[in-house]
Design a protein around this motif. Structure first.
Motif, PDB file in Angstrom:
ATOM      1  N   LEU A  19       0.608  -1.723   0.302  1.00 13.35           N
ATOM      2  CA  LEU A  19       0.093  -0.571  -0.072  1.00 13.35           C
ATOM      3  C   LEU A  19       1.153   1.527   0.176  1.00 13.35           C
ATOM      4  N   LEU A  20       2.203   1.019   0.645  1.00 14.51           N
ATOM      5  CA  LEU A  20       2.974   2.428   0.658  1.00 14.51           C
ATOM      6  C   LEU A  20       3.652   3.137  -0.781  1.00 14.51           C
ATOM      7  N   GLU A  21       3.753   1.907  -1.240  1.00 15.85           N
ATOM      8  CA  GLU A  21       4.376   1.641  -2.788  1.00 15.85           C
ATOM      9  C   GLU A  21       3.637   1.846  -3.651  1.00 15.85           C
ATOM     10  N   HIS A  22       2.790   0.976  -3.419  1.00 19.23           N
ATOM     11  CA  HIS A  22       0.986   2.064  -4.121  1.00 19.23           C
ATOM     12  C   HIS A  22       1.086   3.486  -4.087  1.00 19.23           C
ATOM     13  N   MET A  23       0.849   4.099  -2.757  1.00 15.88           N
ATOM     14  CA  MET A  23       1.150   5.740  -2.935  1.00 15.88           C
ATOM     15  C   MET A  23       2.022   6.364  -2.686  1.00 15.88           C
ATOM     16  N   GLY A  24       3.370   5.728  -3.743  1.00 15.04           N
ATOM     17  CA  GLY A  24       4.301   6.908  -3.560  1.00 15.04           C
ATOM     18  C   GLY A  24       5.845   6.602  -3.331  1.00 15.04           C
ATOM     19  N   ILE A  25       4.791   5.557  -1.978  1.00 15.76           N
ATOM     20  CA  ILE A  25       6.607   5.352  -1.239  1.00 15.76           C
ATOM     21  C   ILE A  25       7.887   3.929  -1.947  1.00 15.76           C
ATOM     22  N   GLU A  26       8.633   4.074  -2.298  1.00 13.89           N
ATOM     23  CA  GLU A  26       9.743   3.279  -2.395  1.00 13.89           C
ATOM     24  C   GLU A  26      10.096   2.063  -1.532  1.00 13.89           C
TER      25      GLU A  26
ATOM     26  N   LYS B 227       8.616  12.555   1.174  1.00 13.49           N
ATOM     27  CA  LYS B 227       7.245  12.191   1.535  1.00 13.49           C
ATOM     28  C   LYS B 227       7.563  11.785   3.104  1.00 13.49           C
ATOM     29  N   PHE B 228       5.126  12.110   4.257  1.00 12.65           N
ATOM     30  CA  PHE B 228       5.495  11.920   4.749  1.00 12.65           C
ATOM     31  C   PHE B 228       6.452  12.559   5.683  1.00 12.65           C
ATOM     32  N   VAL B 229       6.698  13.199   5.695  1.00 13.15           N
ATOM     33  CA  VAL B 229       7.710  14.355   6.123  1.00 13.15           C
ATOM     34  C   VAL B 229       6.966  15.744   6.375  1.00 13.15           C
ATOM     35  N   LYS B 230       6.133  16.283   7.713  1.00 13.40           N
ATOM     36  CA  LYS B 230       5.587  17.482   7.999  1.00 13.40           C
ATOM     37  C   LYS B 230       6.316  18.885   7.847  1.00 13.40           C
ATOM     38  N   THR B 231       6.327  19.320   6.995  1.00 15.45           N
ATOM     39  CA  THR B 231       7.459  20.904   7.064  1.00 15.45           C
ATOM     40  C   THR B 231       6.597  22.592   8.500  1.00 15.45           C
ATOM     41  N   LEU B 232       5.296  22.710   8.612  1.00 12.30           N
ATOM     42  CA  LEU B 232       5.178  23.373   8.667  1.00 12.30           C
ATOM     43  C   LEU B 232       4.838  24.012   8.354  1.00 12.30           C
ATOM     44  N   ASP B 233       5.161  24.418   7.133  1.00  6.91           N
ATOM     45  CA  ASP B 233       4.852  25.691   5.954  1.00  6.91           C
ATOM     46  C   ASP B 233       3.869  26.194   6.379  1.00  6.91           C
TER      47      ASP B 233
END
Lengths: 315, 352, 53
Positions: free
Chosen positions: C4-11, C47-53
């Motif tokens: 599922l992670l790969e499906h969402m674009g996580i290697e 990815k999946f890294v929150k930046t608070l921007d």
């Protein structure tokens, strides 16, 4: 009144009359065209409000969790599969339920239907597999099969898998050439495009949680997104938080989702959140030969272990 | 009152002119849905738009807004001191806002801008905004705004009201702010006021007559609050509710919010997010007690607040402008019109 | 989950599963090396890294 509605009213009023159940859960007509509302009939008079048409896409299994009363429930194919899931997950016991099965020929995607009209739809009626839709400007006779919800198009279990009596004769199941064409389309994308695809999918999400609350699987007393001690995920519109919610919610549905489409139907922003769960359905089916909610004697997929299970991912 | 005539051929040009001084917000179609957003240089407000799914309140009151910030680095003098986040409050205009959505902004004002408390984020944004309304010639089937103290041609909360007369817009100038916007846009073709007002009034009548659904609110004020609170219909109304936040989040008058602190490294923000009284977390106490633990209580709260508590507190009508968004989008068809009429006609059972 | 992670674009190479007994120190070292090598071979993850921007 269509025959199904008539039968449903009759069967439910018999159940109440004979004190077989304390209430029957079904649908009543809504206040706007193409809307229905789940309701519980406690007496024979109230069963006259029951209706059935192709707008009853919300999953009624969602309304029986942890109920103590004896319940009659109207169940189409997917509802019945979620009732099975509820029983195997101990959310309700089989002997508390009297299931009135409704063989289903698919539910309407009202957004797709509305997109055919320039002004608001003001009236909707059905005649067998034809639908007659009126707006202020025009009346159209359309084929229901052209406006099915996307999950209904790939549905393999139109007939209820568990029932005590039926409100109509069983229907022919669909033959589907490629059940997972939609999933394969996303699978064929590059890793970056996949990420962007889901970014774009969730762009409009307002985190109203209609998807999870309409889902019969999401019965946790407190969802991880609502926890505040500890807090697992931010509560705002940060896109990482939004994606985290959808990803984890989907994963909690692995091996349990029956693709009833209630999540998509409930979403006010027209987001196809099934894009997450469909992948899990495909994997459950292809790797373990598993379809959720077919048999009350089988334990849920992720709750069992077999030596034949694929373990190639473990090093 | 002055009425300006705007030839539709000149419309885009005027919009371009106004972008030099104003940030513009307007409805655009994205992915089959209409939304209000900040218009880029090459974007124009969709003047044919149907209802946006979410109301334009988010322009002044975003769903997520950073309000305070601080630095946690203890080597800095003012570490851990929360300070207001600096924001751009330059002039902006909301184009093509519907009259009932503008009325809703006035309702939000009652909460955010009071004699006692002034919410700086709301007040600054409000002060900076010019509201250019677009009268609704063809009300949707969900619209019941003519029975909520507003209507398809209502002017309250607007600086200019545009009326679409096929080849041209008539612009009713309602405030100096509105006049200033029209000046910047270069819309200055005066017209025979008397004749224009007559045309507008005729269209107004036609639009009001086209609204088919009404609610009755006249008795709500005199109803006893406890009688309504204890009315027998709440369980029935709430049965189908799935406790999602759709109704509150699409509502133009819901103003509740939640405060969260979020930190990354040494940078910490205090953020406010829209909240919804449909969520059990909304009233969950730190002790674990939840005064609105059952969904019936939450459903009742939403309607009692909109249709009774608000009315009693402000004596300024109900907290609903009749846009019909919640009616249209509720996944289980809980209809505020029906609830309102039930409340309005409720007579307590005197036998008990 | 990996799928599922790969499906969402996580290697896929970012997520590893292994079964290691507390007695298998050598296997643990090898797996740890394998994981770090596999992840290092990819671009840094944003990815999946929150930046608070």
């Amino acid at each position: 009144m269509n025959k199904l509605t008539q039968n449903i009213r009759e069967l439910s009023s018999n159940l109440l009359k004979n004190n077989k159940v304390d209430m029957v859960i079904g649908f009543k007509k809504g206040t706007i065209p193409m809307a229905v509302s789940p309701m519980a009939a406690h007496n024979i008079e109230q069963t006259k409000e029951f209706i059935w048409d192709s707008n009853c896409g919300i999953n009624l299994a969602n309304f029986i969790s942890d109920k103590k009363e004896k319940i009659g429930i109207i169940a189409k194919g997917c509802d019945s599969r979620n009732i099975v899931t509820h029983i195997t997950e101990n959310k309700i016991s089989r002997d508390k339920l009297h299931i009135i099965g409704v063989p289903c020929t698919g539910m309407i995607d009202k957004i797709k239907l509305q997109s055919n009209f320039n002004d608001d739809i003001t009236d909707y009626s059905e005649n067998g597999e034809d639908i007659i839709v009126k707006s202020g400007l025009i009346e159209k006779n359309l084929k229901k099969s052209d406006y099915l919800k996307s999950n209904c198009k790939t549905c393999m279990h139109r007939n209820p898998v568990i029932y005590d009596e039926l409100a109509a004769e069983l229907v022919q199941e669909q033959k589907i050439e490629d059940q997972f064409a939609d999933v394969k389309k996303i699978e064929s994308l590059s890793i970056e495009d996949k990420w962007n695809y889901f970014d774009n999918l969730l762009k409009d999400c307002i985190r109203c949680y209609a998807c999870k609350n309409a889902c019969p699987l999401c019965y946790c007393p407190s969802c991880f997104v609502n926890e505040s001690n500890p807090q697992w995920v931010g509560k705002g519109q940060d896109k990482t938080d939004i994606k985290t919610f959808h990803f984890l919610r989907a994963y909690h549905c692995a091996g349990r989702c029956t693709d009833c489409g209630a999540c998509v139907q409930a979403c006010p922003m027209n987001i196809n959140v099934r894009d997450f769960t469909r992948k899990l359905i495909k994997d459950s089916y292809e790797i373990y030969g598993w379809e959720a909610g077919l048999d009350i004697t089988k334990r849920p997929l992720l709750d069992t272990f077999s030596l034949k299970d694929d373990d190639s991912f473990i090093k | 009152m002055k009425v300006i005539k705007i030839n539709k051929k000149d419309w885009e040009n005027g919009i371009n002119q106004s972008k030099k001084e104003y940030q513009l917000f307007g409805p655009v179609k994205e992915k089959d849905n209409y939304i209000f957003k900040k218009l880029q240089l090459d974007e124009y407000p969709d003047m044919e738009h149907k209802d946006t799914l979410v109301s334009p309140k988010s322009i002044l009151f975003p769903q997520t807004e950073k309000i305070l910030q601080t630095n946690l680095d203890e080597s800095i003098d003012d570490h851990h001191i929360m300070k207001q986040v600096k924001k751009d409050y330059s002039k902006r205009a909301v184009i093509s806002i519907k009259p009932y959505d503008a009325k809703a902004i006035q309702i939000l004002n009652l909460n955010f801008d009071t004699d006692e408390y002034k919410d700086p984020y709301w007040c600054e944004a409000y002060k900076a905004t010019t509201f250019i309304g677009l009268a609704v010639n063809n009300p949707s089937v969900f619209d019941f705004s003519s029975s909520t103290n507003t209507g398809p041609f209502a002017e309250q909360g607007l600086d200019v009201l545009l009326i679409d007369c096929s080849k041209e817009y008539l612009a009713k100038v309602l405030t100096d702010k509105g006049q200033a916007f029209l000046d910047v846009a270069g819309f200055n073709q005066e017209t025979d006021n008397k004749k224009a007002i007559e045309i507008i009034n005729n269209m107004k009548k036609k639009a009001e007559n086209a609204i088919s659904s009404q609610i009755s609110t006249q008795n709500l004020k005199d109803k006893n609050t406890l009688d309504l609170y204890e009315a027998p219909f709440w369980d029935d109304i709430a049965f189908s509710c799935i406790n999602c936040g759709t109704c509150s989040f699409v509502c133009p008058t819901c103003w509740c919010f939640d405060i969260q602190d979020e930190t990354k490294g040494n940078l910490s923000y205090r953020i406010r997010n829209w909240d919804t009284c449909m969520s059990p977390l909304f009233t969950l106490h730190a002790s674990g007690h939840n005064p609105r633990g059952e969904k019936t209580m939450r459903v009742r709260q939403r309607f009692m607040h909109k249709l009774k508590y608000f009315l009693d507190k402000y004596d300024n009508g109900i907290m609903c402008v009749g846009c019909g968004r919640c009616v249209k989008l509720c996944p289980v068809n809980i209809d505020i019109r029906k609830v309102c009429n039930l409340m309005n006609s409720h007579e307590p059972d005197t036998d008990n | 989950m990996g799928n599922l992670l790969e499906h969402m674009g996580i290697e896929k190479q970012r997520l590893h599963f292994s079964w290691i007994s507390s007695a298998e120190a050598t296997k643990f070292v090898n797996v740890a090396k394998e994981v770090t090598n596999a992840v290092r071979a990819l671009e840094p993850n944003n990815k999946f890294v929150k930046t608070l921007d």
